[in-house]
Scaffold this motif. Structure first.
Motif, PDB file in Angstrom:
ATOM      1  N   GLU A 121       0.848  -1.196   0.000  1.00 21.24           N
ATOM      2  CA  GLU A 121       0.000   0.000   0.000  1.00 21.24           C
ATOM      3  C   GLU A 121       0.881   1.242   0.000  1.00 21.24           C
ATOM      4  OE1 GLU A 121      -3.194   0.109  -0.240  1.00 21.24           O
ATOM      5  OE2 GLU A 121      -3.719  -1.995   0.107  1.00 21.24           O
ATOM      6  N   PRO A 122       0.377   2.374  -0.516  1.00 21.22           N
ATOM      7  CA  PRO A 122      -0.897   2.573  -1.214  1.00 21.22           C
ATOM      8  C   PRO A 122      -0.813   2.106  -2.667  1.00 21.22           C
ATOM      9  CG  PRO A 122       0.296   4.621  -1.129  1.00 21.22           C
ATOM     10  CD  PRO A 122       1.131   3.640  -0.354  1.00 21.22           C
ATOM     11  N   ARG A 123      -1.959   2.076  -3.341  1.00 23.72           N
ATOM     12  CA  ARG A 123      -2.003   1.599  -4.717  1.00 23.72           C
ATOM     13  C   ARG A 123      -2.427   2.719  -5.665  1.00 23.72           C
ATOM     14  NH1 ARG A 123      -4.515  -4.545  -4.139  1.00 23.72           N
ATOM     15  NH2 ARG A 123      -3.327  -5.080  -2.256  1.00 23.72           N
ATOM     16  N   THR A 124      -2.179   2.477  -6.946  1.00 26.73           N
ATOM     17  CA  THR A 124      -2.604   3.439  -7.960  1.00 26.73           C
ATOM     18  C   THR A 124      -4.121   3.472  -8.036  1.00 26.73           C
ATOM     19  OG1 THR A 124      -2.375   1.686  -9.628  1.00 26.73           O
ATOM     20  CG2 THR A 124      -0.503   3.175  -9.329  1.00 26.73           C
TER      21      THR A 124
ATOM     22  N   ASP B 152      -6.281   2.633 -10.197  1.00 23.21           N
ATOM     23  CA  ASP B 152      -6.959   1.421 -10.672  1.00 23.21           C
ATOM     24  C   ASP B 152      -6.735   0.225  -9.757  1.00 23.21           C
ATOM     25  OD1 ASP B 152      -4.346   0.770 -11.135  1.00 23.21           O
ATOM     26  OD2 ASP B 152      -4.516   0.659 -13.315  1.00 23.21           O
ATOM     27  N   GLY B 153      -5.887   0.395  -8.740  1.00 24.21           N
ATOM     28  CA  GLY B 153      -5.646  -0.675  -7.787  1.00 24.21           C
ATOM     29  C   GLY B 153      -4.751  -1.780  -8.293  1.00 24.21           C
TER      30      GLY B 153
ATOM     31  N   ASP C 265       1.601   2.368  -5.693  1.00 25.63           N
ATOM     32  CA  ASP C 265       1.985   3.759  -5.942  1.00 25.63           C
ATOM     33  C   ASP C 265       3.261   4.014  -5.147  1.00 25.63           C
ATOM     34  OD1 ASP C 265       2.330   6.456  -6.145  1.00 25.63           O
ATOM     35  OD2 ASP C 265       0.230   6.979  -5.785  1.00 25.63           O
TER      36      ASP C 265
END
Length: 220
Positions: free
Chosen positions: A25-28, A30-31, A35
């Motif tokens: 985590e965290p993610r972009t 769109d998941g 990120d």
């Protein structure tokens, strides 16, 4: 055909977990990916860090932003200075010159060759020296002591962080750091501290030399 597609063409979605990546985590948006910019900033440039705790702001306040080129300077300086709590319009108050550049200019002015500049520059990094050995460097020492003392103060703050700047909402970490100018300046600080440490050993100021070595270690 199915076998070829399955093994060489298709791009299966990465299952993000501790089994595939240390950071989850965290993610972009769109998941689908991590990120890494946000993850890096969360770890190393946290909003919990007080601006005044960042020793690097002392460097930028005195020397300005070491951007690689005019384009980078124009793009990043606003947010860069904002993250340090500084006004980008503030003019630098200090400057510095590495020993090589100083000696090169000195030799050019005195009609000496580059070989002599190279020999003298190597001399300051491999053995103790004094102004009796290299009298021309007294001027270099006087002009650069304030910057080296500032670096020593800055690296002893609770943090020493270059601000991270994002070029767009989905830009990857490698495209956002824009630190090459800062890294080159850090290299300059290290070589200058090295030279001053050998000078301090040469004049018997062992405590001062140790202080420069510790500053170099913290800078690294």
């Amino acid at each position: 055909a199915v076998l070829a597609y399955w093994n060489t063409i298709r791009s299966p979605r990465l299952k993000i977990s501790k089994a595939t990546t240390y950071i989850t985590e965290p993610r972009t948006i769109d998941g689908a990916q991590i990120d890494y910019f946000a993850a890096f900033e969360r770890e190393f440039y946290s909003g919990k860090m007080k601006i005044e705790d960042n020793g690097y702001r002392l460097i930028v306040a005195a020397l300005g932003h070491a951007a690689d080129d005019a384009t980078e300077q124009a793009f990043s300086s606003g947010e860069f200075y904002e993250k340090l709590g500084l006004d980008p319009k503030t003019a630098p108050t200090l400057s510095y010159t590495e020993t090589y550049d100083f000696l090169h200019d000195y030799c050019a002015a005195e009609g000496l060759g580059q070989k002599q500049a190279d020999e003298w520059d190597a001399r300051v990094f491999y053995a103790p020296w004094t102004f009796d050995d290299l009298p021309m460097l007294e001027k270099w020492y006087e002009e650069n002591t304030a910057v080296l003392d500032l670096v020593a103060k800055a690296v002893r703050h609770p943090a020493y962080r270059f601000p991270t700047i994002r070029t767009s909402e989905d830009a990857t970490l490698v495209k956002t750091t824009q630190w090459w100018g800062e890294i080159q300046r850090t290299r300059s600080f290290a070589t200058m501290l090295d030279a001053r440490a050998y000078y301090r050993i040469g004049i018997g100021d062992i405590d001062g030399a140790i202080d420069d070595v510790i500053t170099c270690a913290r800078l690294g």
